[in-house]
Design an enzyme around this catalytic site. Structure first.
Site, mmCIF file in Angstrom:
data_model
loop_
_atom_site.group_PDB
_atom_site.id
_atom_site.type_symbol
_atom_site.label_atom_id
_atom_site.label_comp_id
_atom_site.label_asym_id
_atom_site.label_seq_id
_atom_site.Cartn_x
_atom_site.Cartn_y
_atom_site.Cartn_z
ATOM 1 N N LYS A 182 -80.558 -9.235 28.379
ATOM 2 C CA LYS A 182 -80.410 -10.682 28.467
ATOM 3 C C LYS A 182 -80.678 -11.073 29.915
ATOM 4 C CE LYS A 182 -77.156 -14.537 28.224
ATOM 5 N NZ LYS A 182 -77.285 -14.859 29.683
ATOM 6 N N GLY A 239 -71.116 -8.769 36.896
ATOM 7 C CA GLY A 239 -70.951 -10.210 37.057
ATOM 8 C C GLY A 239 -69.510 -10.576 37.344
ATOM 9 N N GLY A 244 -67.165 -11.439 32.480
ATOM 10 C CA GLY A 244 -67.106 -10.074 31.991
ATOM 11 C C GLY A 244 -65.929 -9.838 31.069
ATOM 12 N N GLU A 263 -68.875 -4.236 35.518
ATOM 13 C CA GLU A 263 -68.484 -4.199 36.933
ATOM 14 C C GLU A 263 -68.197 -5.635 37.313
ATOM 15 O OE1 GLU A 263 -68.961 -5.192 40.513
ATOM 16 O OE2 GLU A 263 -70.873 -4.120 40.595
ATOM 17 N N CYS A 300 -71.125 -6.835 45.787
ATOM 18 C CA CYS A 300 -69.871 -6.491 45.124
ATOM 19 C C CYS A 300 -69.016 -5.560 45.969
ATOM 20 C CB CYS A 300 -70.142 -5.892 43.754
ATOM 21 S SG CYS A 300 -71.468 -4.694 43.722
#
Length: 504
Positions: A182, A239, A244, A263, A300
């Site tokens: 996606k 994300g 998530g 994550e 992140c």
């Protein structure tokens, strides 16, 4: 522009449009129209992936490795066009996109080399014992086998390395699992050109067309349809915690629950021990500022929190970090939504009486400037919101009264991707007190460095206890990532001709 997006989806070898469209919102350069994803397209892609699995899941390791190498070659053949569309859509500098492209092709080739060796299959053989008393034992062999079609969600902050042909896709393909991606709405053109490269590799190596599909963004309904599709057997996601967790809950609520490898978020605390602060407080402050503002703080592994012993060394550290941050010019954030979330995070800190501003700056549009705050250990432990990730160049210094309080503070942290210790040899005893705590809290513990910059190597762990990730036993970077999309199967008394090729 040398390459122009078609604005379509790639479904099992076909470029498909649709009646509904959305327009990209690039940081600069022209906007383009893209076909909107739909539940019907998700269904078509998943059905094609399932059909492809009956061939692709039984290909040889050598054939899949050649396929991964071919994807890397095709990405490199489109290098200039990828950089052009990628910089336009994300606002990231060309050097960053070029480096990320190298990381993307590098991990594809690393996974190819890894599966050629075959060690990841964890093959085990227990020979038959026909004369064993009181009962004979049959021959039992075990091997890791691919699980089936995998859904992958493109990430906003890594348009190449964590998106269309990024780590999750590469790991699933290496395992023998077809992939349905996606695309992320922030970089649909980048997703399309990478999908072109994957399709070219499919054609070059003779893989089934359904091995890979790209469905462009179509909102929450399309994402929900993908993770709930009965033919999808696992999900890879990078994300936000909120997004998530919503998808994770959908996976768990399915009639057949499936693993969700998400994550989600991390503040990546650093613990600066006394001797290290005495020796190099100014250098540490400057280094922290550089790590905190790298890529506008949109990593992140961005080290958002520094824990220090209160006193003169902490003052030197704070002053050095502030001076370095003041010299950082405003940077363009990846999307308008990320910029607004950063502004909201800044406002949340400013609304807290327990937090003292050290450096505050004004934010406008998609531009972000650094902000720095400080608080005490006691205030931090009483206010859970101070430990929530602010995605961007915002730092918090937490001052504590002793190493014992530092250890107590460490125990209060949620799960993290990374935890860092800054130390000198004289800090060893204090580091030994911290390490057992940090090992339980983080997937990667490092000393005398900064966590931004994730090496793509066999030993890397990019994951950690929740909410850093939804599966503490997995990693989204490094060759161990392949095992997320495998499951062990035992074969008892099978004739050699029936066994998988790798188990004969």
């Amino acid at each position: 522009m040398g390459w122009t997006p078609k604005g379509t989806h790639l479904i099992a070898g076909e470029w498909l449009g649709g009646a509904e469209q959305f327009r990209s919102t690039p940081a600069h350069g022209p906007a383009h129209d893209f076909a909107l994803g739909s539940v019907d397209l998700v269904d078509r892609a998943c059905a094609a992936a399932e059909e492809a699995f009956w061939d692709y899941g039984w290909t040889s390791r050598a054939a899949r490795a050649d396929f991964l190498d071919a994807i890397a070659d095709e990405i490199e053949a489109r290098a200039e066009a990828i950089t052009e569309i990628g910089t336009q859509e994300t606002g990231l500098p060309a050097a960053r996109l070029q480096g990320e492209r190298g990381r993307t092709t590098g991990q594809l080739r690393l996974f190819a080399d890894h599966i050629r060796k075959g060690d990841y299959l964890d093959r085990r053989v227990d020979a038959a014992l026909p004369d064993r008393q009181p009962a004979p034992r049959p021959e039992i062999r075990m091997i890791e086998r691919p699980i089936g079609p995998v859904a992958v969600f493109g990430a906003s902050n890594f348009p190449l390395a964590f998106s269309t042909a990024g780590g999750d896709t590469a790991a699933a393909l290496a395992a023998g699992c077809p992939v349905v991606v996606k695309g992320h709405p922030a970089h649909p053109g980048t997703a399309e050109i990478i999908a072109e490269a994957v399709l070219a590799a499919i054609d070059k190596t003779g893989m089934p067309n359904g091995t890979f599909s790209l469905v462009q963004d179509g909102g929450a309904a399309v994402g929900a349809a993908l993770v709930q599709h009965p033919l999808i057997k696992a999900v890879g996601f990078t994300g936000s915690l909120a997004g998530g967790r919503a998808l994770f809950d959908l996976c768990a609520a399915r009639p057949e629950p499936i693993p969700f490898f998400g994550e989600l978020g991390s503040v990546n605390p650093m613990f600066l021990l006394p001797e290290a602060m005495k020796a190099r407080a100014e250098d540490l402050g400057k280094g922290w500022a550089g790590s905190l503002t790298m890529g506008a703080g949109q990593f992140c592994t961005n080290p958002g929190i520094s824990v220090v012993l209160d006193g003169a060394d902490a003052d030197r550290y704070t002053a050095s970090a502030k001076a370095a941050l003041e010299a950082v010019a405003p940077q363009t954030m990846l999307t308008e939504g990320i910029a607004k979330a950063y502004q909201a995070g800044k406002a949340r800190f400013e609304a807290r009486n327990s937090v003292k501003p050290v450096l505050t700056t004004e934010q406008a549009g998609r531009e972000a400037s650094p902000n720095l705050y400080e608080t005490t250990g006691a205030n931090y432990l009483q206010d859970h919101s101070l430990g929530e990730e602010v995605f961007g160049p915002l730092g918090l210094i937490v001052r504590v009264g002793s190493v014992a309080e530092m250890v107590t503070l460490a125990r209060g942290f949620e799960g993290q991707l990374t935890a860092t210790i800054q130390m000198e040899p004289g800090d060893l005893a204090d580091a030994q007190k911290l390490l057992p705590v940090l090992e339980r809290k983080a997937g990667r513990v490092l000393v005398n460095g900064f966590p931004t910059g994730v090496e793509v190597v066999d030993a890397m762990v990019h994951g950690g206890p929740y909410p850093a990730s939804t599966n503490f036993g997995a990693t989204s970077v490094g060759t161990l990532a392949i095992r997320r999309f495998l499951r062990p199967v035992s074969y008892q008394n099978l004739p050699t001709e029936l066994l998988p090729e790798d188990l004969r």
